[in-house]
Design a protein around this motif. Structure first.
Motif, PDB file in Angstrom:
ATOM      1  N   ILE A 165       0.853  -1.178   0.000  1.00  0.00           N
ATOM      2  CA  ILE A 165       0.000   0.000   0.000  1.00  0.00           C
ATOM      3  C   ILE A 165       0.900   1.242   0.000  1.00  0.00           C
ATOM      4  O   ILE A 165       1.842   1.328   0.794  1.00  0.00           O
ATOM      5  CB  ILE A 165      -0.908   0.021   1.231  1.00  0.00           C
ATOM      6  CG1 ILE A 165      -1.963  -1.083   1.102  1.00  0.00           C
ATOM      7  CG2 ILE A 165      -1.572   1.384   1.395  1.00  0.00           C
ATOM      8  CD1 ILE A 165      -2.793  -1.232   2.326  1.00  0.00           C
TER       9      ILE A 165
ATOM     10  N   LYS B  27       0.827   5.206   0.617  1.00  0.00           N
ATOM     11  CA  LYS B  27       0.009   6.304   1.121  1.00  0.00           C
ATOM     12  C   LYS B  27       0.638   7.623   0.688  1.00  0.00           C
ATOM     13  O   LYS B  27       1.850   7.808   0.842  1.00  0.00           O
ATOM     14  CB  LYS B  27      -0.094   6.253   2.647  1.00  0.00           C
ATOM     15  CG  LYS B  27      -1.022   5.154   3.120  1.00  0.00           C
ATOM     16  CD  LYS B  27      -1.246   5.224   4.617  1.00  0.00           C
ATOM     17  CE  LYS B  27      -2.260   4.172   5.011  1.00  0.00           C
ATOM     18  NZ  LYS B  27      -2.241   3.941   6.465  1.00  0.00           N
TER      19      LYS B  27
ATOM     20  N   GLU C 131       0.456  12.002   0.352  1.00  0.00           N
ATOM     21  CA  GLU C 131      -0.096  13.312   0.708  1.00  0.00           C
ATOM     22  C   GLU C 131       0.310  14.275  -0.411  1.00  0.00           C
ATOM     23  O   GLU C 131       1.492  14.342  -0.788  1.00  0.00           O
ATOM     24  CB  GLU C 131       0.491  13.825   2.031  1.00  0.00           C
ATOM     25  CG  GLU C 131       0.113  13.003   3.251  1.00  0.00           C
ATOM     26  CD  GLU C 131      -1.334  13.207   3.667  1.00  0.00           C
ATOM     27  OE1 GLU C 131      -1.881  14.296   3.389  1.00  0.00           O
ATOM     28  OE2 GLU C 131      -1.919  12.266   4.254  1.00  0.00           O
TER      29      GLU C 131
ATOM     30  N   GLN D 283      -7.420   3.016  -3.756  1.00  0.00           N
ATOM     31  CA  GLN D 283      -8.304   2.536  -2.683  1.00  0.00           C
ATOM     32  C   GLN D 283      -9.053   3.689  -2.057  1.00  0.00           C
ATOM     33  O   GLN D 283     -10.158   3.524  -1.559  1.00  0.00           O
ATOM     34  CB  GLN D 283      -7.481   1.831  -1.611  1.00  0.00           C
ATOM     35  CG  GLN D 283      -7.110   0.406  -2.000  1.00  0.00           C
ATOM     36  CD  GLN D 283      -6.541  -0.331  -0.814  1.00  0.00           C
ATOM     37  OE1 GLN D 283      -5.775   0.227  -0.045  1.00  0.00           O
ATOM     38  NE2 GLN D 283      -6.930  -1.581  -0.679  1.00  0.00           N
ATOM     39  N   GLU D 284      -8.427   4.851  -2.044  1.00  0.00           N
ATOM     40  CA  GLU D 284      -9.001   5.958  -1.311  1.00  0.00           C
ATOM     41  C   GLU D 284      -8.452   7.257  -1.902  1.00  0.00           C
ATOM     42  O   GLU D 284      -7.261   7.358  -2.206  1.00  0.00           O
ATOM     43  CB  GLU D 284      -8.549   5.841   0.144  1.00  0.00           C
ATOM     44  CG  GLU D 284      -9.500   6.474   1.144  1.00  0.00           C
ATOM     45  CD  GLU D 284      -8.919   6.310   2.540  1.00  0.00           C
ATOM     46  OE1 GLU D 284      -8.864   5.170   3.027  1.00  0.00           O
ATOM     47  OE2 GLU D 284      -8.514   7.333   3.106  1.00  0.00           O
TER      48      GLU D 284
ATOM     49  N   SER E  38      -5.225  13.540   0.507  1.00  0.00           N
ATOM     50  CA  SER E  38      -4.555  12.276   0.825  1.00  0.00           C
ATOM     51  C   SER E  38      -5.164  11.136   0.011  1.00  0.00           C
ATOM     52  O   SER E  38      -6.356  11.154  -0.314  1.00  0.00           O
ATOM     53  CB  SER E  38      -4.641  11.981   2.317  1.00  0.00           C
ATOM     54  OG  SER E  38      -5.983  11.957   2.709  1.00  0.00           O
TER      55      SER E  38
ATOM     56  N   GLN F 191      -4.597   6.662  -1.171  1.00  0.00           N
ATOM     57  CA  GLN F 191      -4.025   5.370  -0.834  1.00  0.00           C
ATOM     58  C   GLN F 191      -4.150   4.509  -2.076  1.00  0.00           C
ATOM     59  O   GLN F 191      -5.275   4.309  -2.577  1.00  0.00           O
ATOM     60  CB  GLN F 191      -4.802   4.768   0.349  1.00  0.00           C
ATOM     61  CG  GLN F 191      -4.130   3.602   0.991  1.00  0.00           C
ATOM     62  CD  GLN F 191      -4.874   3.199   2.263  1.00  0.00           C
ATOM     63  OE1 GLN F 191      -5.228   4.043   3.083  1.00  0.00           O
ATOM     64  NE2 GLN F 191      -5.141   1.932   2.394  1.00  0.00           N
TER      65      GLN F 191
ATOM     66  N   THR G  70       4.482   7.076   2.002  1.00  0.00           N
ATOM     67  CA  THR G  70       4.907   5.926   2.815  1.00  0.00           C
ATOM     68  C   THR G  70       4.484   4.645   2.115  1.00  0.00           C
ATOM     69  O   THR G  70       3.423   4.599   1.473  1.00  0.00           O
ATOM     70  CB  THR G  70       4.267   5.929   4.218  1.00  0.00           C
ATOM     71  OG1 THR G  70       2.872   6.143   4.073  1.00  0.00           O
ATOM     72  CG2 THR G  70       4.867   6.989   5.109  1.00  0.00           C
TER      73      THR G  70
ATOM     74  N   GLU H 261       3.561   0.687   2.840  1.00  0.00           N
ATOM     75  CA  GLU H 261       3.214  -0.197   3.964  1.00  0.00           C
ATOM     76  C   GLU H 261       2.781  -1.565   3.471  1.00  0.00           C
ATOM     77  O   GLU H 261       2.354  -1.713   2.332  1.00  0.00           O
ATOM     78  CB  GLU H 261       2.034   0.397   4.760  1.00  0.00           C
ATOM     79  CG  GLU H 261       2.399   1.638   5.529  1.00  0.00           C
ATOM     80  CD  GLU H 261       1.179   2.206   6.244  1.00  0.00           C
ATOM     81  OE1 GLU H 261       0.092   1.591   6.142  1.00  0.00           O
ATOM     82  OE2 GLU H 261       1.331   3.253   6.887  1.00  0.00           O
TER      83      GLU H 261
END
Lengths: 339, 284, 262
Positions: A250, A252, A254, A271-272, A277, A279, A304, A306
């Motif tokens: 994943i 992430k 910003e 995903q989002e 922000s 993802q 990031t 993850e």
């Protein structure tokens, strides 16, 4: 501590068609079929290990647990727990193990829990000193004060579960079989119970085998996970090695200013995307490459990488296994179909 | 969160027999408390077993219509016999087959199986302690029945017969308990175990002497019934209570009662042993 | 009315197919019914062993009465008992709430949900014995038969109402599930004509307090043509009064239930 070799449990169940005519037919000539609840599982568990059993409803995890604890007679294979054959249910074996089954009460419904404890003390032949010491400890950790003297049926679900656990562990068993120990409890209580089980495991070097619907139970308590699907083990390994099996990472992000969704979708599965922000899901192998591309091409303020949550990894593995089993079955059927 | 108290398991030095004794003591104490919580239910069940009292009415009515006596029994004899029958029925009430059927089907037997004591002892404890909760209302009702009964009704001739009755009715209870356990173990194979117990009950009303003293039945029934457990559960204990059983037959009857207990007990244990392998521990 | 009939049909169908799964049970219960039947006849022959009659009833007349008893016992087991038992369970487990929310008369709904098909052989056996003994008796009148129908219905109503009133107490005493068994305890007295009991306490008890006399003695009297007008009127009267009482009591119970649990 536990040694399981090619364990099987097959049931014969009667089949019934729907509707009145169906039940009439079943009444005259009952039909049966064989269900393979557990179909050849093997594993070893060392003393002091904490192992989680995962799987969908009917995957065979509870049946396996019941064979380990001695409630069910296996159809085939062998099982040894603490040097005993569970199904013989020898007294010395029973004193070494315990089975906690969700809300199934072993407490006497109309009496205070204390009375059930006394019964267990006598039945498990626990000495008075040991009984008092254990009870005192449990009372402290589980905060049983004031609960023990109330009628069991007047207790809340969480209080009852705490008493149930205490009753099941009074004889300080070396092997704990826990079937859905936190089912129906609120989050706080789930955490308490988990902490208690972990502490018991640490203090007594007890082996813990747990099944649960709540992934959190398993990930918080267990260092090793066994995933069963249709009666077979599809995965057996440490939580760490599980992470390696994840297919995606994943990323992430910003942003420093808004970007359109379409632009982001070029890099991976979004995903989002919520304001600044986002993802996105990237295949594991390409994760770092994509990340550097993102940094170069988009107005990124922060990034990031993850691992996905363990829940979704396990979910992936389970659905993968389901597909594999399906394919195997189709192969078999095609082979059988050939003359 | 840590376990602070240092824990050195110090097994108290207790002998084998005192451990067993403690098991039974605690089981009985706790079940007595449990049964006391159900005293209302127990009184209801006590009143359900009306058949002996109804039959007392019918036979006394018949004796009165017949000029005071019927087949060698006068009103007072009938009253004593049926009050005794009622008492005997109360003392031999057994529900273990329902308990086993339920626990096997629901899977609650599981937690009992994982204790180092045979589940039958818990069933046994619940039955015996229930009897103690049942005693007071039973004897109160017997007092009322005796007060309403025709003048000259003698329930039991002397204390010896009453004590012998207690011995005999205990054996009768054990016959009933072991027989019902046999039906109970059949729950491992079939859903009809409780139906079998009801079949027993229907037969027992006639063959154990609850409907009428066995002397009133055709000779052939009286002869055949000797080879069944039925009269040993109600008829003989009541005959001992009312002093109608000749002393010469006393030992024979008590001995045969023991034999029935033994036979049924062995059969039940064997059925349990093979049945438990079929136990599916459903849903539990 | 049509709606109620339709609902009845659906309830009956689903509860029948649920029970069909237990076929061994069915067979054992059949045997049980047969044994009970033979036992009842054997019992009568024991009671009539001396040819002296029973409370003024001949053996054949008493067989008609036992037929009526078995018929009603069977009907109770098929229609009444499975429902009333369920009511206590519904109160205990809280499922009663759903029933109360349905747009259908609640007393009707809770009283018609289940049938126990296993007990149906008892109905047939009772009916068979009743008819057989009547034919052997010979002098059966059409008025008697016509009169017996309202008397049997009235008896069934009385049974239903007693059971229903008993079980309604479950709203206050949750642990009362077994109170219904009390009825069976007394009901067994219905195997015998009321005159078989000694005059005094027992007869008063079974006529006025637990009206067993109106459940079996009166319908049997109608069948054998020995019924008085007073008995007919009393039977209908008691049934109506009990029915109204059961409805009022149910409404009252519901009221205190809903206001207590809100």
């Amino acid at each position: 501590m536990i040694h399981v070799q090619d364990l099987q449990k097959h049931y014969t169940v009667s089949e019934k068609e729907a509707g009145f005519l169906g039940s009439l037919r079943a009444f005259v000539r009952p039909k049966t079929k064989v269900v393979k609840a557990v179909d050849g599982v093997s594993f070893d568990i060392a003393a002091g290990e904490r192992v989680g059993f995962l799987g969908a409803n009917g995957a065979g995890k509870t049946t396996t647990l019941k064979m380990l604890s001695g409630l069910l007679h296996p159809t085939g294979g062998s099982v040894q727990v603490a040097g005993f054959t569970p199904f013989q249910r020898k007294t010395d074996f029973l004193k070494k193990i315990t089975l906690v089954m969700g809300q199934k009460q072993q407490l006497i419904w109309d009496l205070p829990a204390q009375d059930s404890f006394l019964v267990n003390q006598a039945i498990f032949e626990i000495g008075d000193l040991e009984f008092k010491a254990t009870l005192k400890e449990f009372t402290e950790i589980l905060e049983l004060d004031g609960i023990l003297k109330k009628q069991v049926r007047k207790l809340s679900l969480g209080e009852r579960m705490k008493c149930e656990l205490a009753a099941a562990l009074l004889h300080r068993p070396k092997v704990l079989f826990l079937d859905e120990p936190t089912i129906g409890l609120d989050v706080n209580m789930q955490v308490r119970i988990r902490e208690f089980i972990a502490e018991y495991n640490r203090r007594f070097e007890a082996t813990v085998i747990l099944t649960s619907h709540y992934m959190a139970d398993v990930t918080a308590l267990c260092e090793r996970i066994i995933v069963v699907e249709k009666g077979q083990i599809v995965l057996d390994g440490g939580i760490d090695s599980l992470m390696q099996r994840a297919q995606n990472k994943i990323i992430k992000l910003e942003f420093s200013h808004l970007i359109p969704r379409a632009q982001l979708e070029r890099y991976g599965t979004v995903q989002e995307l919520d304001g600044l922000s986002a993802q996105i899901l990237i295949p594991r192998a390409q994760a770092s490459q994509v990340a550097s591309r993102l940094l170069g091409e988009l107005p990124i303020a922060d990034v990031t990488i993850e691992d996905p949550p363990i829940e979704s990894i396990i979910g992936e593995i389970m659905s993968e296994a389901r597909v594999n089993q399906q394919n195997q079955r189709i192969d078999l059927e095609m082979m059988e179909a050939k003359p | 969160m840590t376990l602070q108290t240092p824990l050195e398991p110090k097994p108290d030095k207790m002998s084998r027999s005192s451990l067993i004794w403690r098991k039974f003591k605690v089981l009985f104490q706790v079940w007595l408390a449990h049964m006391t919580a159900y005293r209302g239910e127990i009184i209801i069940w006590m009143l359900v077993g009306m058949v002996p009292l109804i039959m007392m009415g019918v036979w006394i009515g018949k004796a009165q219509a017949n000029g005071g006596s019927q087949g060698g029994f006068d009103s007072a004899d009938f009253a004593a016999y049926f009050i005794g029958t009622w008492l005997a029925n109360q003392m031999t009430v057994v529900w273990i087959v329902w308990e086993m059927d339920f626990q096997i089907r629901q899977g609650t037997l599981s937690s009992k199986l994982l204790r180092p004591i045979h589940p039958i002892w818990e069933f046994f404890a619940s039955h015996v302690t229930e009897r103690f909760v049942r005693f007071p209302p039973v004897f109160a009702l017997i007092g009322v029945a005796w007060w309403l009964a025709p003048k000259g009704t003698v329930l039991t001739p002397d204390l010896t017969h009453f004590l012998l009755f207690l011995l005999s009715i205990t054996l009768a209870f054990l016959i009933r308990f072991t027989l019902s356990s046999i039906f109970g173990t059949l729950s491992f194979w079939t859903e009809s175990s409780t139906a079998l117990d009801e079949l027993y009950y229907v037969l027992a009303i006639f063959l154990s002497g609850t409907f009428a003293p066995l002397e009133f039945f055709p000779k052939v029934v009286q002869d055949v019934v000797q080879y069944t457990p039925f009269p040993y559960i109600i008829s003989y204990p009541v005959q001992i209570l009312t002093g109608k059983l000749p002393d010469s037959r006393l030992l024979e009857v008590l001995g045969l009662q023991c034999l029935w207990v033994l036979a049924f007990g062995v059969l039940a244990a064997w059925l349990w042993k093979i049945g438990i392998k079929k136990y599916g521990a459903v849903g539990a | 009315m049509n709606k109620h009939l339709k609902i009845l049909k659906i309830f009956a169908g689903s509860s029948v197919s649920a029970q069909m799964e237990y076929r061994a049970n069915f067979i054992v219960q059949m045997i049980s019914s047969l044994v009970a039947f033979v036992g009842a006849l054997l019992g009568l022959s024991v009671l009539f062993g001396d040819d002296a009659g029973l409370g003024g009833w001949s053996l054949l007349e008493a067989q008609v009465l036992v037929g009526v008893f078995l018929l009603l016992e069977g009907l109770t087991e098929v229609l009444v008992y499975p429902n009333v038992r369920k009511i206590a369970e519904m109160v205990r487990t809280g499922t009663m709430d759903f029933t109360l929310l349905k747009p259908i008369d609640s007393q009707f709904s809770v009283s018609s949900r289940n049938v126990n098909v296993f007990a149906f052989p008892n109905v047939l056996l009772g009916f068979g014995l009743m008819v057989y003994a009547l034919i052997k008796l010979g002098n059966v009148s059409w008025t008697g038969i016509l009169l017996s129908i309202p008397m049997l219905l009235s008896a069934l109503t009385i049974i239903y109402c007693i059971c229903f009133i008993l079980i309604t107490t479950a709203f206050w005493f949750v642990k009362v599930e077994n109170i219904i068994e009390l009825f069976w305890g007394f009901f067994r007295a219905g195997q015998f004509p009321i005159t078989a009991f000694p005059a005094g306490g027992a007869r008063i008890l079974f006529t006025y307090i637990v009206p067993i006399a109106f459940i079996t003695t009166v319908p049997a009297q109608a069948l054998i043509g020995k019924i008085s007008l007073e008995s007919v009127l009393a039977s209908l009267g008691i049934a109506s009064v009990l029915f109204v009482a059961s409805r009022l009591f149910w409404k009252f119970a519901l009221k205190s239930y809903t206001s207590a649990s809100s």
